[in-house]
Design a protein around this motif. Sequence first.
Motif, mmCIF file in Angstrom:
data_model
loop_
_atom_site.group_PDB
_atom_site.id
_atom_site.type_symbol
_atom_site.label_atom_id
_atom_site.label_comp_id
_atom_site.label_asym_id
_atom_site.label_seq_id
_atom_site.Cartn_x
_atom_site.Cartn_y
_atom_site.Cartn_z
ATOM 1 N N PRO A 49 0.802 -1.231 0.000
ATOM 2 C CA PRO A 49 0.000 0.000 0.000
ATOM 3 C C PRO A 49 0.835 1.281 0.000
ATOM 4 O O PRO A 49 0.431 2.271 -0.610
ATOM 5 N N ASN A 50 1.996 1.294 0.635
ATOM 6 C CA ASN A 50 2.781 2.529 0.697
ATOM 7 C C ASN A 50 3.568 2.774 -0.591
ATOM 8 O O ASN A 50 3.794 3.919 -0.981
ATOM 9 N N LEU A 51 4.003 1.701 -1.225
ATOM 10 C CA LEU A 51 4.654 1.845 -2.528
ATOM 11 C C LEU A 51 3.620 2.097 -3.622
ATOM 12 O O LEU A 51 3.926 2.701 -4.644
ATOM 13 N N GLY A 52 2.390 1.583 -3.388
ATOM 14 C CA GLY A 52 1.363 1.723 -4.415
ATOM 15 C C GLY A 52 1.633 0.841 -5.616
ATOM 16 O O GLY A 52 1.230 1.159 -6.737
ATOM 17 N N LEU A 53 2.304 -0.256 -5.389
ATOM 18 C CA LEU A 53 2.697 -1.139 -6.497
ATOM 19 C C LEU A 53 2.474 -2.599 -6.099
ATOM 20 O O LEU A 53 2.512 -2.951 -4.916
ATOM 21 N N GLY A 149 10.952 3.915 -4.455
ATOM 22 C CA GLY A 149 9.970 3.744 -5.515
ATOM 23 C C GLY A 149 10.614 3.658 -6.888
ATOM 24 O O GLY A 149 10.139 2.926 -7.768
ATOM 25 N N GLU A 150 11.709 4.403 -7.064
ATOM 26 C CA GLU A 150 12.393 4.354 -8.361
ATOM 27 C C GLU A 150 13.026 2.982 -8.595
ATOM 28 O O GLU A 150 13.036 2.483 -9.723
ATOM 29 N N VAL A 151 13.562 2.391 -7.517
ATOM 30 C CA VAL A 151 14.110 1.042 -7.634
ATOM 31 C C VAL A 151 12.997 0.068 -8.014
ATOM 32 O O VAL A 151 13.161 -0.789 -8.892
ATOM 33 N N ARG B 223 4.590 9.722 -9.675
ATOM 34 C CA ARG B 223 4.987 9.434 -8.302
ATOM 35 C C ARG B 223 6.480 9.160 -8.186
ATOM 36 O O ARG B 223 7.134 9.617 -7.266
ATOM 37 N N TYR B 224 7.012 8.403 -9.119
ATOM 38 C CA TYR B 224 8.414 8.021 -9.023
ATOM 39 C C TYR B 224 9.183 8.688 -10.136
ATOM 40 O O TYR B 224 9.001 8.364 -11.305
ATOM 41 N N VAL B 225 10.019 9.641 -9.771
ATOM 42 C CA VAL B 225 10.743 10.393 -10.776
ATOM 43 C C VAL B 225 12.083 9.728 -11.050
ATOM 44 O O VAL B 225 12.167 8.502 -11.077
ATOM 45 N N ASN B 226 13.104 10.497 -11.255
ATOM 46 C CA ASN B 226 14.333 9.932 -11.777
ATOM 47 C C ASN B 226 15.546 10.498 -11.038
ATOM 48 O O ASN B 226 16.573 10.731 -11.656
ATOM 49 N N ASN B 228 17.408 9.032 -8.753
ATOM 50 C CA ASN B 228 18.531 8.093 -8.639
ATOM 51 C C ASN B 228 19.469 8.248 -9.845
ATOM 52 O O ASN B 228 20.695 8.213 -9.693
#
Lengths: 357, 357
Positions: A49-53, A149-151, B223-226, B228
């Motif tokens: 739920p916190n990652l939304g994924l 989240g990017e990972v 939500r997840y940008v770039n 990194n």
Amino acid sequence: MSSIVVLGAGIMATALATPLSDNGHQVRLVGTHLDRDIIDSIKQTGIHPNLGLRVPEGTTAYQLEEAEEAFADAELVMSGVNSFGVRWAGDRLAELLRPGMHVISLAKGMESDDEGNLTILPRVLAGQIPAELREQLTFSAIAGPSIAGEVAVRRHTSVVFTGEDSSVIEMWRGLFATSAYHVWTNTDFVGVEVCAATKNCYAFGAGFMSGVLDAMGEAAGDRYVNYNYGAALFGQASIEMIDFMRLLGGEPTTPIGLPGIGDCFVTSMGGRNVKCGRLVGSGLTFSEARDQMPGVTLEGAAAIKVIGGALGPLTERGLITPAQFPLLRHLYEVVGLDQGVDVPWDSFFGSNGSGVL
Amino acid sequence: MSSIVVLGAGIMATALATPLSDNGHQVRLVGTHLDRDIIDSIKQTGIHPNLGLRVPEGTTAYQLEEAEEAFADAELVMSGVNSFGVRWAGDRLAELLRPGMHVISLAKGMESDDEGNLTILPRVLAGQIPAELREQLTFSAIAGPSIAGEVAVRRHTSVVFTGEDSSVIEMWRGLFATSAYHVWTNTDFVGVEVCAATKNCYAFGAGFMSGVLDAMGEAAGDRYVNYNYGAALFGQASIEMIDFMRLLGGEPTTPIGLPGIGDCFVTSMGGRNVKCGRLVGSGLTFSEARDQMPGVTLEGAAAIKVIGGALGPLTERGLITPAQFPLLRHLYEVVGLDQGVDVPWDSFFGSNGSGVL
């Protein structure tokens, strides 16, 4: 194919299931007592739920009371709890680990004793485990610029795995490295972890530049912002991270590149810690700012209290001079002593703008 | 009270009138042939049209044909033209300077000969002046993280004045330093100027992280940008700036703090150069991106062509290895050879994430 057991189901621990899954490994996510709803959600819907994924293929969720089942035939363990849970995690792992297992940890921070002696968190974690067992385990850690989240969505991410044994961290690298998750290895365990801990302190200060503008309101206009201010703090942070290497026994080159400067950059770009720094920069005391963010964990502020708080005793003991670490000393005044922001610019940058005192 | 004559009336040259005026000095802004409208505006209204601000008290504007009047009884000269105008400025100064005068310059970049030998721009400027006169002048430069408009409105700014003679740069510091404009001095002239030139190259690359997201469009979500990605490029830039010190004779510590890392931070936060990098990151060739920005000067891209272009000859001569400067080599492929962005992540960060090859 390997199985990796993860203690803690926060966003970073869960995000790292993506590269592991991409390499065909099984991930067993064991929630802490704080992660009960997360684990329920993953069990029922597959969604964190916190990652939304959706968690990746090959990931299985376990409640804490199912931990023994998750650890049963595993040799590889990731401690995914944050800095506030490290001793708790060490106590759990003391019950769950067996000789020959390998542990890699995520928590960033340091502990201090009354004399200002600072200890990196992987050592604190290991210290909770009885010596006889501990000596039959290995401990490593993951550091470097990495927003969870990017990972999780496979954005290019470059990180450093660190530990004392290069063959062990190479083994971990082999498990994690993908075409999006790029991994370097560095045996300067203390240096890398000190960078990871201190960058959280300096990222809090990165919020000041926006907060100062907020306080000016419309008078600031929207054309000329405050990047010169932020750049100066960032530059001073880079100097102080290198000074920490000299103090704590890391390699002076370790902060260059990913572990220090790269990670400080990404951490300064946003998040709860920077937001709190922004509130303080706008004129609130730290106590007032924290009250505006109820229930939010502020690892950077906590790190300032610990590491910044150690600077006084270290100075009294003559291990550092009063002229060293002027930015972290001011961050401690702000966060630890609830004083207002009044950046001591003229104490920065040594004599030449590059840190030579 | 002193009088400082400034050749060039661009935004940075004009912004620096603010600290000079705050210290009670007179500033004589002499426009180039490209600044005719700016000078007309200041003469008629006091407003610098590109800064959008009134020039400070004690500032007088001159058209180029009035330069002799402006220079008549002055001893202090600032060369405010940008990197494209340095040789032109040197030719003008050859006619206007007299023995005993002090020159401080703003242009950032380097020139290269066919063998890849790189020269900092203050030396190029000085080289336009006949030797007999040149030897009776001093040359210094201003560097460090400094967005012009912020200087003009007195935002806290921390910079480095550099030159060979410490008493001369201390003299300049005394003229400029205020409670908002903080000045350090550093006699590593080559090191500071090489940082200032190369940071413009790396800031172009800082645009890629947003451009890559642009290319993904809605698929990227919001939500997840770039970050990194950007942090890794920033970390590699810090490594390469230090490598440039070894190559060109600067102090290896100079990039730490204001001249390198601090300035690279502020330059990466925005501006025309980053915008062009973003267009390239989104999939355009550099030629296509440049065509979308007609009339815009791109100092970073120009610096990539010169400095990146020198890496080939320097490698052939054995002065650097093919493994050094992988980021700048790729920036040269993109800007100099019009190739697509394909960041060579695995060639970065040496073996340990911190630049040790």
